[in-house]
Design a protein around this motif. Structure first.
Motif, PDB file in Angstrom:
ATOM      1  N   LYS A  34       0.743  -1.219   0.059  1.00 25.09           N
ATOM      2  CA  LYS A  34       0.115   0.116  -0.010  1.00 25.09           C
ATOM      3  C   LYS A  34       1.091   1.368   0.192  1.00 25.09           C
ATOM      4  CE  LYS A  34      -3.866   1.974   2.570  1.00 25.09           C
ATOM      5  NZ  LYS A  34      -5.068   1.808   1.858  1.00 25.09           N
ATOM      6  N   GLU A  91      -7.220  -2.497  -1.413  1.00 20.37           N
ATOM      7  CA  GLU A  91      -7.580  -3.656  -0.679  1.00 20.37           C
ATOM      8  C   GLU A  91      -7.996  -4.710  -1.551  1.00 20.37           C
ATOM      9  OE1 GLU A  91      -7.531  -0.499   2.343  1.00 20.37           O
ATOM     10  OE2 GLU A  91      -8.283  -0.654   0.388  1.00 20.37           O
ATOM     11  N   SER A  95      -6.432  -8.239  -2.871  1.00 21.50           N
ATOM     12  CA  SER A  95      -7.490  -9.480  -2.511  1.00 21.50           C
ATOM     13  C   SER A  95      -7.155 -10.408  -3.850  1.00 21.50           C
ATOM     14  CB  SER A  95      -8.744  -9.252  -2.469  1.00 21.50           C
ATOM     15  OG  SER A  95      -9.763 -10.327  -2.432  1.00 21.50           O
TER      16      SER A  95
END
Length: 117
Positions: A34, A91, A95
């Protein structure tokens, strides 16, 4: 099998291998991902390539859509990354990397093995 489809399958495989190479010397860690803009952009670019290749494959042979799990979602992700770049969720991308890319890799390798004889 159409030689172009086989080429696109190899492109998908290469993009997946490239994504995996980004994490070769380190543990896959969401928070590190991130915070690393260059890594995120590299992963997003490879996901664009994967999505474009899947789109070309199923446009050429619609029956292959059933052999690539979530093929429409893969194409949708490509479109989102390209056209709605400001709406990308770290996110969601993470995933995909953790939960979906391994399955796609297996499916693509099986298709290559089946058609590359």
């Amino acid at each position: 099998m159409d030689e172009r489809i086989l080429k696109w399958l190899f492109d998908i495989s290469a993009a997946i291998d490239e994504i995996e190479s980004y994490f070769e010397n380190s543990e896959k860690n969401f928070f590190t991902y991130k915070q690393n803009t260059m890594l995120k952009r590299a992963v997003e670019r490879d996901l664009e390539i994967i999505g474009e290749a899947v789109n070309r494959i199923i446009t050429r042979d619609e029956s292959l859509a059933a052999k690539i799990t979530n093929s429409k979602a893969i194409i949708g992700l490509r479109n989102q990354v390209i056209h709605a770049y400001d709406n990308i969720s770290d996110e969601n991308i993470w995933s995909i990397l953790i939960n979906h890319l391994p399955k796609l890799k297996t499916e693509v390798k099986a298709l290559i093995a089946k058609y590359h004889q």
